[in-house]
Design an enzyme around this catalytic site. Structure first.
Site, PDB file in Angstrom:
ATOM      1  N   GLY A   1      42.219  40.007  31.787  1.00  0.00           N
ATOM      2  CA  GLY A   1      42.001  41.034  32.810  1.00  0.00           C
ATOM      3  C   GLY A   1      40.546  41.322  33.116  1.00  0.00           C
ATOM      4  N   SER A   2      39.656  40.361  32.789  1.00  0.00           N
ATOM      5  CA  SER A   2      38.237  40.641  33.067  1.00  0.00           C
ATOM      6  C   SER A   2      37.981  40.754  34.573  1.00  0.00           C
ATOM      7  CB  SER A   2      37.328  39.587  32.436  1.00  0.00           C
ATOM      8  OG  SER A   2      37.464  38.339  33.064  1.00  0.00           O
ATOM      9  N   ASN A   3      38.696  39.975  35.366  1.00  0.00           N
ATOM     10  CA  ASN A   3      38.531  40.099  36.828  1.00  0.00           C
ATOM     11  C   ASN A   3      39.056  41.445  37.324  1.00  0.00           C
ATOM     12  OD1 ASN A   3      37.454  37.592  38.344  1.00  0.00           O
ATOM     13  ND2 ASN A   3      38.716  36.747  36.714  1.00  0.00           N
TER      14      ASN A   3
ATOM     15  N   LYS B   1      62.055  37.792  34.351  1.00  0.00           N
ATOM     16  CA  LYS B   1      63.337  37.942  35.039  1.00  0.00           C
ATOM     17  C   LYS B   1      63.259  39.033  36.128  1.00  0.00           C
ATOM     18  CE  LYS B   1      67.962  38.506  33.498  1.00  0.00           C
ATOM     19  NZ  LYS B   1      68.654  39.172  32.395  1.00  0.00           N
TER      20      LYS B   1
ATOM     21  N   ASN C   1      44.629  35.242  45.763  1.00  0.00           N
ATOM     22  CA  ASN C   1      44.570  34.717  44.396  1.00  0.00           C
ATOM     23  C   ASN C   1      43.189  34.122  44.155  1.00  0.00           C
ATOM     24  OD1 ASN C   1      45.561  33.635  41.847  1.00  0.00           O
ATOM     25  ND2 ASN C   1      45.608  31.633  42.850  1.00  0.00           N
TER      26      ASN C   1
ATOM     27  N   HIS D   1      41.288  31.145  41.964  1.00  0.00           N
ATOM     28  CA  HIS D   1      41.556  29.934  41.193  1.00  0.00           C
ATOM     29  C   HIS D   1      40.222  29.391  40.669  1.00  0.00           C
ATOM     30  CE1 HIS D   1      43.974  26.573  39.900  1.00  0.00           C
ATOM     31  NE2 HIS D   1      42.963  25.807  40.234  1.00  0.00           N
TER      32      HIS D   1
HETATM   33  C1  GAR Z   1      40.377  33.456  35.782  1.00  0.00           C
HETATM   34  O1  GAR Z   1      39.410  32.498  35.456  1.00  0.00           O
HETATM   35  C2  GAR Z   1      41.164  32.989  36.976  1.00  0.00           C
HETATM   36  O2  GAR Z   1      40.416  32.232  37.884  1.00  0.00           O
HETATM   37  C3  GAR Z   1      42.224  32.152  36.327  1.00  0.00           C
HETATM   38  O3  GAR Z   1      42.578  32.870  35.165  1.00  0.00           O
HETATM   39  C4  GAR Z   1      41.420  33.559  34.688  1.00  0.00           C
HETATM   40  C5  GAR Z   1      41.815  34.982  34.378  1.00  0.00           C
HETATM   41  O4  GAR Z   1      40.830  35.641  33.648  1.00  0.00           O
HETATM   42  N1  GAR Z   1      43.327  31.936  37.198  1.00  0.00           N
HETATM   43  C6  GAR Z   1      44.013  30.811  37.214  1.00  0.00           C
HETATM   44  O5  GAR Z   1      43.782  29.873  36.473  1.00  0.00           O
HETATM   45  C7  GAR Z   1      45.139  30.770  38.246  1.00  0.00           C
HETATM   46  N2  GAR Z   1      45.676  29.457  38.367  1.00  0.00           N
HETATM   47  P1  GAR Z   1      40.871  37.216  33.466  1.00  0.00           P
HETATM   48  O6  GAR Z   1      42.282  37.578  32.959  1.00  0.00           O
HETATM   49  O7  GAR Z   1      39.833  37.517  32.432  1.00  0.00           O
HETATM   50  O8  GAR Z   1      40.571  37.858  34.789  1.00  0.00           O
END
Ligand code: GAR
Length: 189
Positions: free
Chosen positions: A14-16, A61, A103, A105
């Site tokens: 969840g850092s983003n 689910k 999203n 990526h």
């Molecule tokens: C992020 O790097 C994001 O780009 C990636 O998961 C990480 C989540 O980090 N997403 C994917 O790979 C989607 N296919 P976070 O939980 O620290 O935000």
């Protein structure tokens, strides 16, 4: 003043999510945040508690049930942000909120996207393939995994000596820097 209702879906650390919420806490906009996670052990829950943000965990689910769609509709979200959300997002929700779901990526789509391509898997594959460049992609979510219209990309070069962890750190830095700004541009074009 307009009240924005923003839902963040996250499965992991969840850092983003935290970075986006912190960025907007310094702005004057009124935002109601909700964090939704499919993983009741996800780090994002600790962050939500610390930030005093509403959160809810649901099962895989539940996600595909009609009642879940109804719940999301009832929240009337301005924007839905997938920030490290690892399940296939339900088509029913996508169809109701087209162009309102984004999203992030951790690679330059259309390369290194699709099922199974998340987090460190992406970075390891890119290093194994001796790519000289990677980056981040922020895109609208459509029913085809990682194929929705691209909103923003930022590249970063990769040295031949770099490990997957080094690359992950660079990508993380790009995400921290650009994701909140892109969200802001979507909210206030
Ligand atoms: C992020 O790097 C994001 O780009 C990636 O998961 C990480 C989540 O980090 N997403 C994917 O790979 C989607 N296919 P976070 O939980 O620290 O935000």
């Amino acid at each position: 003043m307009e009240l924005y209702q923003i839902i963040i879906f996250a499965s992991g650390s969840g850092s983003n999510a935290e970075n986006i919420i912190n960025y907007f806490s310094k702005k004057t906009m009124k935002i109601n945040w909700l964090i939704l996670t499919n993983n009741s052990n996800a780090g994002v829950i600790e962050r939500a508690k610390r930030l005093k943000i509403n959160y809810k965990a649901f099962s895989k689910k539940d996600l595909y049930k009609n009642s879940f769609l109804k719940y999301i509709v009832s929240l009337n979200p301005t924007l839905i942000i997938l920030a490290g959300f690892l399940l296939k997002f339900p088509d029913t929700i996508i169809n109701n909120f087209s162009k309102s779901i984004i999203n992030i990526h951790p690679a330059l789509l259309p390369k290194y996207g699709g099922k199974g391509m998340y987090g460190m898997h992406v970075h390891r594959t890119i290093i194994e393939n001796k790519e000289s460049v990677s980056g981040i992609t922020i895109h609208y979510v459509t029913s085809n995994y990682d194929e929705g219209p691209i909103i923003f990309q930022k590249e970063v070069s990769i040295d031949s000596s770099e490990s997957a962890n080094d690359l992950a750190k660079k990508i993380h830095d790009l995400e921290m820097k650009y994701f909140p700004v892109v969200v802001e541009k979507i909210l206030i074009p």
